[in-house]
Design an enzyme around this catalytic site. Sequence first.
Site, PDB file in Angstrom:
ATOM      1  N   LYS A 113      56.331  41.594  33.638  1.00 44.68           N
ATOM      2  CA  LYS A 113      55.204  41.459  32.711  1.00 44.68           C
ATOM      3  C   LYS A 113      55.057  42.735  31.890  1.00 44.68           C
ATOM      4  O   LYS A 113      55.228  43.842  32.406  1.00 44.68           O
ATOM      5  CB  LYS A 113      53.930  41.158  33.498  1.00 44.68           C
ATOM      6  CG  LYS A 113      52.720  40.812  32.633  1.00 44.68           C
ATOM      7  CD  LYS A 113      51.528  40.443  33.509  1.00 44.68           C
ATOM      8  CE  LYS A 113      50.288  40.124  32.699  1.00 44.68           C
ATOM      9  NZ  LYS A 113      49.138  39.760  33.545  1.00 44.68           N
ATOM     10  N   SER A 121      46.702  35.652  32.359  1.00 46.50           N
ATOM     11  CA  SER A 121      47.395  36.383  31.319  1.00 46.50           C
ATOM     12  C   SER A 121      48.903  36.477  31.546  1.00 46.50           C
ATOM     13  O   SER A 121      49.651  36.810  30.642  1.00 46.50           O
ATOM     14  CB  SER A 121      46.812  37.797  31.235  1.00 46.50           C
ATOM     15  OG  SER A 121      47.030  38.513  32.462  1.00 46.50           O
ATOM     16  N   SER A 177      45.174  35.759  37.014  1.00 47.03           N
ATOM     17  CA  SER A 177      46.220  35.820  35.991  1.00 47.03           C
ATOM     18  C   SER A 177      47.644  35.600  36.492  1.00 47.03           C
ATOM     19  O   SER A 177      48.575  35.527  35.693  1.00 47.03           O
ATOM     20  CB  SER A 177      46.162  37.162  35.257  1.00 47.03           C
ATOM     21  OG  SER A 177      45.019  37.217  34.449  1.00 47.03           O
TER      22      SER A 177
END
Length: 485
Positions: free
Chosen positions: A79, A154, A178
């Site tokens: 990420k 996210s 997330s």
Amino acid sequence: MSLFDHKVSELHSLLHKKEISVSDLVDESFKRINAVDDKVQAFLTLNEENARDYAKQLDEALGNSDALGLLFGMPIGVKDNIVTKGLRTTAASKILENFDPIYDATAVQKLQKAQTVTVGKLNMDEFAMGSSNENSGFMVTKNPWDLDHVPGGSSGGSAAAVAAGEVFFSLGSDTGGSIRQPAAFCGVVGLKPTYGRVSRFGLIAFASSLDQIGPLTRTVEDNAYLLQAISGVDPMDSTSANVDVPNYVSALKGDVKGLKIAVPKEYLGEGVNEEVRQSVLDSLKVLEGLGATWEEVSLPHSKYALATYYLLSSSEASANLARFDGVRYGYRTDNAENLIEMYKQTRSEGFGDEVKRRIMLGTFALSSGYYDAYYKKAQKVRTLIKKDFEDVFEKYDVIIGPTTPTPAFKIGENMDDPLTMYANDILTIPVNLAGVPGISVPCGFSNGLPLGLQIIGKHFDESTIYRVADAFEKATDHHKQKPQL
């Protein structure tokens, strides 16, 4: 049959026998990325040249097969809010558009020690603020199951890349759901570890008392391997916990006889889609058939979790994001005539709408005259939410419910309605406020879109979560289905 159709343990065996090479695995990853990522848009930055060079080095090490760890040579995505030395890290924000870190996050260092191959950095909601990936400063990631729908957020890029078969597994971060929410939307396995289980050093902070790095994978077994590699105390992170890291894979026995499950009535109440509710009840029947028992319980303060979370997380974001001012690194405006103007213009031009919204909310909650009424009260309610979990865990081994109240929604559907978007995390947020671990595993489909079952455990008891998730996975075939891109 693609190499990516195998479990990590199977690929490890093939590498041992020299039936495949690390270069084969990396080739397969980039081949898939080239084939589908123009549709999915999971990756912000690719690391192709370095990944291929490193794969060749690892192929030379194949001769010393006794030294190979279980994750040896496996392609992984990271990420984009987890810093990687020399590899662009933006947190999907234009304010960090050209940021090349000078060090690796601890979780990345641990993966390097395990000799995984970093394929690239994955798209996300800007500074991890969002539940749909539509808040990225660069592009919108699509759900591989239906490109008109969001992948969740996210960590939407992290979940979509695994679901689309671009990487074997990925790292995400979970502040209020997330990892688990996009895992549910994309039909993969996503774990939020206990707060402190995985070092946050090198994770670009959103809300420091809530953020936690965790793994997204296609199977529970693969998830256990990845958590094993990244867990442990870290002298660089004072919030990392000095507790033993058990052998998670040894917990995967497929046996849940005698296990006591709590099902909060608040998690199956108003706002939860009927198909989602039914998939959870069907999943409980599966676990009952395996010898577990379940009872309905109450987590009475859950109804305050959403408001508590957005006050606390936004307050921490207001403080954490103050460092992005155009002075030391990142974007700086060209339009300023003095220092104050530079601060204002840099942040106005560099941050997206959602980030600005949360900074303003947090600054207000922390301001003189409002601190006691909002921030301090939210901290008190957080303690009550944590106490709810502790009370339930005195009698039960795990808590089970849906991961999300609905399947993935369409891109653009909720963008103009922040409150509806915030409510999407209503079932995952209490886990972060309490600091306990939670996992999402595939448990069904609604109109072709995946649904997720959330299994929540006691502090530092990821082993029991994995035990339940593995037993459920072995008794069902939801995880075997794949999107047709």
